[in-house]
Design a protein around this motif. Structure first.
Motif, PDB file in Angstrom:
ATOM      1  N   PHE A   1      -8.877 -64.978 -93.557  1.00 21.59           N
ATOM      2  CA  PHE A   1      -7.644 -65.749 -93.344  1.00 21.59           C
ATOM      3  C   PHE A   1      -7.970 -67.214 -93.072  1.00 21.59           C
ATOM      4  O   PHE A   1      -7.276 -68.116 -93.571  1.00 21.59           O
ATOM      5  N   GLU A   2      -9.001 -67.450 -92.276  1.00 22.64           N
ATOM      6  CA  GLU A   2      -9.355 -68.825 -91.909  1.00 22.64           C
ATOM      7  C   GLU A   2      -9.847 -69.604 -93.127  1.00 22.64           C
ATOM      8  O   GLU A   2      -9.518 -70.794 -93.285  1.00 22.64           O
ATOM      9  N   VAL A   3     -10.633 -68.957 -93.989  1.00 21.14           N
ATOM     10  CA  VAL A   3     -11.084 -69.615 -95.221  1.00 21.14           C
ATOM     11  C   VAL A   3      -9.889 -69.975 -96.095  1.00 21.14           C
ATOM     12  O   VAL A   3      -9.781 -71.086 -96.626  1.00 21.14           O
ATOM     13  N   ALA A   4      -8.954 -69.023 -96.263  1.00 22.09           N
ATOM     14  CA  ALA A   4      -7.774 -69.279 -97.093  1.00 22.09           C
ATOM     15  C   ALA A   4      -6.960 -70.446 -96.544  1.00 22.09           C
ATOM     16  O   ALA A   4      -6.478 -71.291 -97.315  1.00 22.09           O
ATOM     17  N   ALA A   5      -6.820 -70.512 -95.211  1.00 23.63           N
ATOM     18  CA  ALA A   5      -6.061 -71.614 -94.613  1.00 23.63           C
ATOM     19  C   ALA A   5      -6.715 -72.955 -94.902  1.00 23.63           C
ATOM     20  O   ALA A   5      -6.033 -73.945 -95.212  1.00 23.63           O
ATOM     21  N   ARG A   6      -8.045 -72.995 -94.825  1.00 19.06           N
ATOM     22  CA  ARG A   6      -8.752 -74.263 -95.087  1.00 19.06           C
ATOM     23  C   ARG A   6      -8.604 -74.705 -96.538  1.00 19.06           C
ATOM     24  O   ARG A   6      -8.656 -75.900 -96.835  1.00 19.06           O
ATOM     25  N   LEU A   7      -8.387 -73.724 -97.440  1.00 21.97           N
ATOM     26  CA  LEU A   7      -8.207 -74.050 -98.848  1.00 21.97           C
ATOM     27  C   LEU A   7      -6.727 -74.082 -99.240  1.00 21.97           C
ATOM     28  O   LEU A   7      -6.383 -74.083-100.428  1.00 21.97           O
ATOM     29  N   SER A   8      -5.854 -74.077 -98.234  1.00 14.71           N
ATOM     30  CA  SER A   8      -4.400 -74.213 -98.429  1.00 14.71           C
ATOM     31  C   SER A   8      -3.800 -73.079 -99.253  1.00 14.71           C
ATOM     32  O   SER A   8      -2.862 -73.280-100.033  1.00 14.71           O
ATOM     33  N   VAL A   9      -4.343 -71.876 -99.085  1.00 15.98           N
ATOM     34  CA  VAL A   9      -3.789 -70.692 -99.754  1.00 15.98           C
ATOM     35  C   VAL A   9      -2.943 -69.914 -98.747  1.00 15.98           C
ATOM     36  O   VAL A   9      -3.456 -69.507 -97.699  1.00 15.98           O
ATOM     37  N   PRO A  10      -1.649 -69.707 -99.025  1.00 20.11           N
ATOM     38  CA  PRO A  10      -0.825 -68.916 -98.100  1.00 20.11           C
ATOM     39  C   PRO A  10      -1.381 -67.499 -97.964  1.00 20.11           C
ATOM     40  O   PRO A  10      -1.959 -66.949 -98.913  1.00 20.11           O
ATOM     41  N   THR A  11      -1.205 -66.903 -96.800  1.00 15.20           N
ATOM     42  CA  THR A  11      -1.717 -65.548 -96.560  1.00 15.20           C
ATOM     43  C   THR A  11      -0.615 -64.620 -96.072  1.00 15.20           C
ATOM     44  O   THR A  11       0.329 -65.051 -95.395  1.00 15.20           O
ATOM     45  N   LEU A  12      -0.751 -63.361 -96.422  1.00 11.91           N
ATOM     46  CA  LEU A  12       0.048 -62.287 -95.844  1.00 11.91           C
ATOM     47  C   LEU A  12      -0.917 -61.288 -95.243  1.00 11.91           C
ATOM     48  O   LEU A  12      -1.988 -61.018 -95.818  1.00 11.91           O
TER      49      LEU A  12
ATOM     50  N   LYS B   1      -0.496 -63.537 -86.643  1.00 14.31           N
ATOM     51  CA  LYS B   1       0.326 -64.648 -86.150  1.00 14.31           C
ATOM     52  C   LYS B   1       0.152 -65.932 -86.953  1.00 14.31           C
ATOM     53  O   LYS B   1       1.055 -66.772 -86.989  1.00 14.31           O
ATOM     54  N   THR B   2      -1.001 -66.102 -87.590  1.00  3.91           N
ATOM     55  CA  THR B   2      -1.243 -67.317 -88.366  1.00  3.91           C
ATOM     56  C   THR B   2      -0.957 -67.117 -89.855  1.00  3.91           C
ATOM     57  O   THR B   2      -1.152 -68.031 -90.649  1.00  3.91           O
ATOM     58  N   SER B   3      -0.485 -65.931 -90.228  1.00  4.54           N
ATOM     59  CA  SER B   3      -0.177 -65.651 -91.632  1.00  4.54           C
ATOM     60  C   SER B   3       1.260 -66.052 -91.926  1.00  4.54           C
ATOM     61  O   SER B   3       2.010 -66.496 -91.052  1.00  4.54           O
TER      62      SER B   3
END
Length: 463
Positions: A132-143, A213-215
């Motif tokens: 999740f943290e990697v995806a956030a750094r690359l601006s990819v939304p997560t579920l 919570k951060t997704s």
């Protein structure tokens, strides 16, 4: 099986961007109980017009040939090996960290290839916080996908409170104490793995809830009629949308994601028995028992005089060089009324008319599958969320009973007879059939799960 929802033209058009299908990226935790619902979700999203890319570890890697419509991207994981369940928490934590750097490189490469606008989101297992943290750094939304129950998710959220109020770490003298703030749990029902004092488990659950919570939303494999109160609580306590789109195995096209090869001959064997006469016994893909428990289970099953289908998988018995060796004389005692297999096609077994009861470890997938087929349960939970699931089966839904304490053949015989031949078992079966009807309504046209899927698809296209 309830047919999967027919995607509308609007659903297909929402999954298309600039004339190209939008992509949903998936990353399952590489254990059977987590892989199955993730691949069911993949099938559901693919049926609604999305292209599917699956990132996966080398550990328990999927057989890509079974899923020709998906793209697979392997992620080096430090080559972990199977461990005892007591060490599984540490392995899960280490797995996320070991994958982080390689996943960052592979995700960046996929984004360059697809273009960021064509990627709707990444769906990852909640136990993989570094992903999740990697995806956030690359601006990819997560579920976030939680593969357990809504009640289990609520217990994860409550973990800090459980320590503050002294319910955890578990004290032997308090095991039967009710958790007043989290009914119907007792202290013994809280998610604990091994003899850990709460340190690693607390870290694992904290990370899982941080991922949620951060997704951009939480996906649950459950349905309204089964856990309405628990889902209402999650919607109250979480600031992200919650999508109860289960039971996934009833809403998604059939998929073969088993890590073990099922013995399908057992289905033909079941054909010879009257309706609701056979006890199906399986303790899942991970749980282990002692050699003594295997012996007591075997003679308890034999002594019950109830026909049975028993899964004795490789590695099921701790510390045994030959874990398929059942007690001497057991095969003769079966008198053709029993069959032992290394693995079974469980969904089909539970749907079979001959099966009248399920002795289970109460993993969430197994519990849901049993509920959806109206099959009552004997519960023998081992770790994690299984104790809480068993509590709901026996105390809330009243569709089973727990086989607790030390296994002893006489007690095993009595429990099997209570479920399979006594009036008490018939009453449980009737209640289980009512839950089966409720599941069918939720997954039917206009049902709550179908509506939740529509909301999820709309949410995905808005990210």
């Amino acid at each position: 099986m309830t047919p999967p929802p027919a995607p509308t033209m609007a659903a297909h058009s929402n999954a298309v961007h600039g004339g190209r299908r939008r992509h949903v990226l998936l990353f399952p935790l590489p254990y059977q109980g987590h892989i199955n619902p993730m691949f069911r979700l993949a099938g559901l999203l693919h049926a609604h017009g999305f292209a599917i890319t699956v990132f996966h570890t080398h550990f328990n890697a999927p057989d890509t040939a079974r899923h020709p419509d998906y793209r697979f991207v392997p992620v080096p994981d430090g080559s972990p090996v199977p461990v005892a369940i007591e060490d599984a928490v540490a392995q899960i934590l280490e797995l996320g960290v070991a994958c982080e750097s390689a996943f960052r490189d592979r995700l960046a490469s996929v984004l360059d290839e697809y273009s960021r606008d064509d990627v709707a989101c990444l769906v990852a297992d909640t136990h993989l916080l570094p992903i999740f943290e990697v995806a956030a750094r690359l601006s990819v939304p997560t579920l976030a996908l939680r593969t357990g129950s809504a009640a289990c998710c609520a217990s994860f959220l409550a973990y800090p409170m459980l320590f503050e109020k002294g319910y955890l770490p578990v004290q032997e003298s308090q095991r039967d104490m009710p958790v007043v703030d989290l009914p119907p749990y007792r202290v013994r029902d809280l998610p604990v793995i091994g003899e850990d004092d709460g340190g690693l488990v607390r870290e694992l659950l904290s990370r899982a809830m941080t991922a949620v919570k951060t997704s951009s939303g939480l996906i649950l494999n459950t349905f309204d009629a089964l856990e309405r109160r628990e889902q209402d609580g999650l919607r109250r306590d979480l600031a992200v949308p919650v999508f109860d789109i289960g039971p996934l195995h009833k809403l998604s096209p059939a998929v073969d994601s088993s890590l073990l090869l099922p013995d399908r001959s057992c289905l033909e064997w079941l054909d010879a028995f009257p309706p609701e006469s056979v006890l199906y016994v399986s303790f899942g893909s991970v749980a282990c028992m002692s050699p003594r428990d295997l012996v007591e289970t075997a003679w308890g099953i034999a002594g019950s005089d109830v026909p049975f289908l028993w899964v004795v998988r490789p590695g099921m018995v701790r510390g045994s060089a030959d874990d398929h060796r059942l007690p001497e004389g057991f095969e003769a005692a079966m008198r053709k009324r029993g069959m032992v297999v290394a693995w079974a096609p469980q969904e089909e077994v539970l749907r079979h008319r001959a099966v009248g009861g399920f002795w289970t470890h109460c993993g969430w997938n197994s519990t849901l599958e049993s509920v959806c087929e109206g099959v009552p349960m004997l519960c023998r939970p081992y770790f994690g969320d299984q104790m809480g699931n068993a509590r709901y089966v026996e105390h809330v839904w009243r569709v089973g009973l727990e086989v607790g304490g030390d296994l002893e053949r006489g007690r095993v015989e009595a429990a099997i007879r209570r479920l399979m031949t006594d009036e008490e078992g018939a009453e449980m079966r009737a209640r289980a059939c009512e839950l089966k009807k409720a599941a069918a309504e939720c997954t039917g046209e206009g049902g709550s799960s179908r509506l939740a899927i529509d909301k999820l698809i709309t949410h995905l296209t808005s990210l």
